[in-house]
Design an enzyme around this catalytic site. Structure first.
Site, short mmCIF file in Angstrom:
data_model
loop_
_atom_site.label_atom_id
_atom_site.label_comp_id
_atom_site.label_asym_id
_atom_site.label_seq_id
_atom_site.Cartn_x
_atom_site.Cartn_y
_atom_site.Cartn_z
N THR A 222 -5.10 -10.43 8.97
CA THR A 222 -6.12 -11.59 8.51
C THR A 222 -5.48 -12.19 7.38
O THR A 222 -5.70 -13.39 6.80
CB THR A 222 -7.15 -10.96 7.87
OG1 THR A 222 -6.76 -9.93 7.10
CG2 THR A 222 -8.11 -10.02 9.08
N ASP B 43 0.98 -1.18 -0.05
CA ASP B 43 -0.20 -0.05 -0.04
C ASP B 43 1.04 1.15 -0.04
O ASP B 43 2.23 1.26 0.22
CB ASP B 43 -1.10 0.22 1.06
CG ASP B 43 -0.10 -0.35 2.46
OD1 ASP B 43 0.80 0.40 2.64
OD2 ASP B 43 -0.73 -1.05 3.52
N LYS C 77 -3.86 -0.25 -2.33
CA LYS C 77 -4.66 -1.16 -1.85
C LYS C 77 -6.05 -0.30 -1.52
O LYS C 77 -5.81 0.94 -0.80
CB LYS C 77 -4.29 -1.54 -0.36
CG LYS C 77 -5.10 -2.24 0.45
CD LYS C 77 -4.66 -3.03 1.49
CE LYS C 77 -3.91 -2.07 2.55
NZ LYS C 77 -3.43 -3.12 3.67
N ARG D 170 -9.71 -0.35 0.57
CA ARG D 170 -10.40 -0.88 1.55
C ARG D 170 -11.78 -0.42 1.64
O ARG D 170 -11.86 0.73 1.37
CB ARG D 170 -9.80 -0.92 2.95
CG ARG D 170 -8.44 -1.83 3.39
CD ARG D 170 -8.40 -1.60 4.67
NE ARG D 170 -7.01 -2.59 5.17
CZ ARG D 170 -6.95 -3.78 5.32
NH1 ARG D 170 -7.96 -4.47 4.87
NH2 ARG D 170 -5.85 -4.23 5.94
C1 R5P Z 1 -2.22 -1.71 6.70
O1 R5P Z 1 -1.97 -0.39 6.71
C2 R5P Z 1 -0.83 -2.65 7.15
O2 R5P Z 1 0.25 -2.04 7.12
C3 R5P Z 1 -1.11 -4.01 6.82
O3 R5P Z 1 -1.12 -3.94 5.62
C4 R5P Z 1 -2.31 -4.39 7.41
O4 R5P Z 1 -3.01 -4.14 8.59
C5 R5P Z 1 -2.41 -6.07 7.17
O5 R5P Z 1 -3.59 -6.53 7.79
P1 R5P Z 1 -4.43 -7.87 7.05
O6 R5P Z 1 -3.36 -8.90 7.03
O7 R5P Z 1 -5.62 -7.81 7.83
O8 R5P Z 1 -4.84 -7.37 5.68
#
Ligand code: R5P
Length: 305
Positions: A226, A170, A193, A195
């Site tokens: 996750t 991201d 990314k 969301r």
């Molecule tokens: C988001 O900005 C973080 O840097 C991670 O990419 C994110 O929190 C990862 O979370 P998950 O594994 O749930 O997608």
């Protein structure tokens, strides 16, 4: 060397023990007992007077319990008149809630910083915060360590970097990716990314900015929760022609069915660190852990030398 003690909360005893071993000390004696109704009652069974006292606790799941443990241990220690008390928080949970995404939400990372301060911790040692700016949420000095060098060494040792690129999943992770790309002397690309605002743990799509065809893609992120982010990024990178995908992340949060998602993803290997103590049933063959104990031990020894 100053007279110092290191206590551990219950979140990551293996890491705390490794750090203690490297410092050639035993962990401080503390009982973390609970009353029948669940109330926690830590009991510090050491004389802390005039000592430099470190307390190691990762704010990992169940984070609210671990945070409360830290707050109460802090109170128990400060009542014993230590010289100074330093929080060692390898993983700072709630760090992702570092800004208001919409009115009506808290800035939780700021609240966690306040908790540590009201517990009278006079310094904080932490690692790979979700956002560097969180350091500014603390009124006390923060040593913000990084596992990036450690992960770079792993990459150099175990990978053929000839056709590699580093990918940030991201835009927020661009700086981290740029630093790793620099250390590995390979190009970097960024993914955008998207969301859903009302679904916190679901990523929608990934646009790739840069060329990945025929490349080994190294995704770098602060954490895997996750697994949605890295699994979807790997899918997009593979669709765009990447030949293999390796993931590096500091914090293995591995929430819910992350294991299933990651095992069945296009990711070939995942390297995390032990800032979080991942339970055995969440481990799987393509997940590898490297230890941050030497980094933490070094940070502690710099304070007490
Ligand atoms: C988001 O900005 C973080 O840097 C991670 O990419 C994110 O929190 C990862 O979370 P998950 O594994 O749930 O997608």
């Amino acid at each position: 060397m100053k007279d110092f003690l290191l206590f551990s909360g219950s979140s990551n005893l293996p890491l705390a023990s490794d750090v203690a071993k490297l410092l050639k000390i035993s962990l401080g004696n503390v009982d973390l007992t609970r009353f029948a109704d669940g109330e926690l009652r830590p009991w510090i069974k050491e004389d802390v007077r005039d000592k430099t006292v470190f307390v190691l606790e990762s704010f990992s799941y169940p984070m609210d319990e671990h945070i409360m443990e830290m707050v109460l241990m802090g109170d128990a220690i400060r009542r014993g008149a230590p010289k100074t008390m330093i929080a060692v928080v390898p993983y700072l949970g709630y760090a992702r809630q570092d800004k208001l995404h919409r009115p009506g939400e808290p800035v939780s990372a700021r609240v966690i910083a306040k908790f540590l301060e009201v517990s009278k911790f006079s310094e904080v040692i932490t690692m790979d915060l979700h956002n560097d700016a969180i350091v500014g949420f603390f009124q006390v000095p923060v040593t913000h360590l990084s596992a990036l060098d450690l992960l770079a060494v792993e990459a150099k040792k175990n990978m053929n970097l000839k056709h590699a690129i580093v990918a940030s999943p991201d835009v927020g992770g661009t700086r981290r990716a740029r630093n790793l790309a620099y250390k590995l002397d390979v190009p970097m690309i960024v993914m955008e990314k998207k969301r859903y605002l009302d679904r916190h743990d679901t990523s929608e799509s990934f646009e790739i900015i840069g060329d990945v065809k025929g490349k080994t893609a190294i995704i770098i992120d602060d954490l895997i929760s996750t697994g949605e982010t890295v699994a979807h990024s790997a899918q997009s990178l593979t669709d765009a022609g990447a030949t293999s995908v390796i993931v590096f992340a500091t914090h293995g949060v591995l929430a819910g069915d992350a294991k299933k998602k990651l095992e069945s993803s296009h990711i070939d290997e995942i390297v995390i660190t032990n800032t979080i103590n991942v339970p055995k049933d969440k481990l799987f063959p393509k997940l590898r852990t490297v230890s941050v104990a030497p980094i933490l031990a070094d940070a502690i020894s710099r304070v007490v030398r």
